[in-house]
Motif scaffolding. Structure first.
Motif, short mmCIF file in Angstrom:
data_model
loop_
_atom_site.label_atom_id
_atom_site.label_comp_id
_atom_site.label_asym_id
_atom_site.label_seq_id
_atom_site.Cartn_x
_atom_site.Cartn_y
_atom_site.Cartn_z
N THR A 1 0.84 -1.20 0.00
CA THR A 1 0.00 0.00 0.00
C THR A 1 0.87 1.24 0.00
O THR A 1 0.63 2.20 -0.76
CB THR A 1 -0.95 0.00 1.22
OG1 THR A 1 -1.76 -1.18 1.17
CG2 THR A 1 -1.85 1.22 1.24
N ALA A 2 1.91 1.26 0.82
CA ALA A 2 2.84 2.39 0.85
C ALA A 2 3.51 2.56 -0.50
O ALA A 2 3.64 3.69 -1.01
CB ALA A 2 3.89 2.18 1.95
N ASP A 3 3.92 1.47 -1.11
CA ASP A 3 4.56 1.50 -2.43
C ASP A 3 3.61 2.11 -3.46
O ASP A 3 3.99 2.98 -4.24
CB ASP A 3 4.96 0.09 -2.83
CG ASP A 3 5.59 -0.02 -4.21
OD1 ASP A 3 6.28 0.93 -4.64
OD2 ASP A 3 5.43 -1.08 -4.84
N LEU B 1 -8.48 5.76 9.16
CA LEU B 1 -8.05 4.84 8.11
C LEU B 1 -8.05 3.39 8.61
O LEU B 1 -7.90 3.14 9.80
CB LEU B 1 -6.63 5.19 7.66
CG LEU B 1 -6.44 6.52 6.94
CD1 LEU B 1 -4.94 6.78 6.74
CD2 LEU B 1 -7.16 6.52 5.61
N LEU B 2 -8.18 2.46 7.68
CA LEU B 2 -8.00 1.06 8.02
C LEU B 2 -6.57 0.87 8.52
O LEU B 2 -5.66 1.60 8.12
CB LEU B 2 -8.20 0.19 6.77
CG LEU B 2 -9.59 0.16 6.16
CD1 LEU B 2 -9.57 -0.63 4.86
CD2 LEU B 2 -10.57 -0.47 7.14
N PRO B 3 -6.33 -0.10 9.39
CA PRO B 3 -4.99 -0.28 9.95
C PRO B 3 -3.89 -0.41 8.90
O PRO B 3 -2.83 0.19 9.05
CB PRO B 3 -5.12 -1.56 10.78
CG PRO B 3 -6.57 -1.58 11.18
CD PRO B 3 -7.30 -1.02 10.00
N ILE B 4 -4.13 -1.15 7.83
CA ILE B 4 -3.10 -1.30 6.79
C ILE B 4 -2.80 0.05 6.14
O ILE B 4 -1.64 0.42 5.96
CB ILE B 4 -3.54 -2.34 5.73
CG1 ILE B 4 -3.54 -3.74 6.33
CG2 ILE B 4 -2.64 -2.27 4.49
CD1 ILE B 4 -4.17 -4.80 5.45
N ALA B 5 -3.84 0.79 5.81
CA ALA B 5 -3.63 2.10 5.19
C ALA B 5 -2.94 3.06 6.16
O ALA B 5 -2.03 3.80 5.77
CB ALA B 5 -4.98 2.67 4.74
N ARG B 6 -3.35 3.05 7.41
CA ARG B 6 -2.74 3.93 8.41
C ARG B 6 -1.25 3.63 8.57
O ARG B 6 -0.41 4.53 8.56
CB ARG B 6 -3.46 3.80 9.76
CG ARG B 6 -2.90 4.75 10.82
CD ARG B 6 -3.67 4.67 12.13
NE ARG B 6 -3.68 3.32 12.70
CZ ARG B 6 -4.76 2.53 12.75
NH1 ARG B 6 -5.92 2.94 12.29
NH2 ARG B 6 -4.68 1.32 13.28
N GLU B 7 -0.93 2.35 8.67
CA GLU B 7 0.47 1.97 8.83
C GLU B 7 1.29 2.27 7.57
O GLU B 7 2.48 2.61 7.66
CB GLU B 7 0.59 0.50 9.21
CG GLU B 7 0.10 0.23 10.62
CD GLU B 7 0.12 -1.24 10.98
OE1 GLU B 7 1.09 -1.93 10.61
OE2 GLU B 7 -0.83 -1.70 11.64
N ALA B 8 0.65 2.18 6.41
CA ALA B 8 1.35 2.53 5.16
C ALA B 8 1.70 4.01 5.15
O ALA B 8 2.83 4.39 4.79
CB ALA B 8 0.47 2.19 3.95
N ASP C 1 10.25 5.89 0.89
CA ASP C 1 10.05 4.88 -0.15
C ASP C 1 10.24 3.47 0.40
O ASP C 1 11.31 3.13 0.90
CB ASP C 1 11.05 5.13 -1.27
CG ASP C 1 10.93 4.15 -2.42
OD1 ASP C 1 10.01 3.32 -2.43
OD2 ASP C 1 11.79 4.23 -3.33
N PRO C 2 9.20 2.61 0.29
CA PRO C 2 9.33 1.24 0.78
C PRO C 2 9.99 0.31 -0.24
O PRO C 2 10.17 -0.87 0.03
CB PRO C 2 7.88 0.83 1.01
CG PRO C 2 7.14 1.58 -0.04
CD PRO C 2 7.86 2.91 -0.16
N GLY C 3 10.34 0.83 -1.40
CA GLY C 3 10.87 -0.02 -2.47
C GLY C 3 9.74 -0.72 -3.18
O GLY C 3 8.62 -0.80 -2.67
N SER C 4 10.01 -1.21 -4.36
CA SER C 4 8.97 -1.87 -5.15
C SER C 4 8.49 -3.12 -4.44
O SER C 4 9.28 -3.97 -4.05
CB SER C 4 9.51 -2.22 -6.54
OG SER C 4 8.50 -2.80 -7.32
N GLN C 5 7.19 -3.23 -4.28
CA GLN C 5 6.60 -4.36 -3.56
C GLN C 5 5.75 -5.25 -4.45
O GLN C 5 5.46 -6.38 -4.08
CB GLN C 5 5.72 -3.84 -2.41
CG GLN C 5 6.47 -3.02 -1.40
CD GLN C 5 7.49 -3.84 -0.65
OE1 GLN C 5 7.23 -4.95 -0.22
NE2 GLN C 5 8.68 -3.29 -0.50
N THR C 6 5.33 -4.76 -5.60
CA THR C 6 4.48 -5.55 -6.49
C THR C 6 4.93 -5.32 -7.93
O THR C 6 5.53 -4.29 -8.25
CB THR C 6 2.99 -5.16 -6.38
OG1 THR C 6 2.82 -3.84 -6.87
CG2 THR C 6 2.48 -5.26 -4.95
#
Length: 83
Positions: free
Chosen positions: A21-23, A45-52, A61-66
């Motif tokens: 999500t961050a990526d 925000l949803l937990p995943i979005a908030r943490e992203a 930058d989290p680097g390419s994830q997908t």
């Protein structure tokens, strides 16, 4: 929109979904959209979005994830959901 993105990555598992999500936000969101979400109340925000968003705010930058984000490396154009 961050919640929709997070939901799409949920199946990857929590930590991977946070980074994906961050990526996605890092690669594709317009700078104005990023500024707005960093300024918003993240508690809604949803937990995943908030943490992203927290990851982007603190670590960048989290680097390419997908594979979906790797195409941008080819020519550097795009960088938004709009194409």
């Amino acid at each position: 929109m961050a919640g929709d993105i997070a939901r799409n990555f949920e199946a990857m598992g929590h930590e991977n979904a946070v980074l994906a999500t961050a990526d996605h936000i890092y690669q594709f969101w317009d700078p104005r959209m990023k500024a707005a979400i960093f300024a918003d109340d993240r508690s809604k925000l949803l937990p995943i979005a908030r943490e992203a968003i927290e990851h982007l705010a603190s670590k960048g930058d989290p680097g390419s994830q997908t594979r979906a984000t790797k195409f941008n490396e080819v020519d550097g154009v795009g960088r938004s959901d709009a194409g």
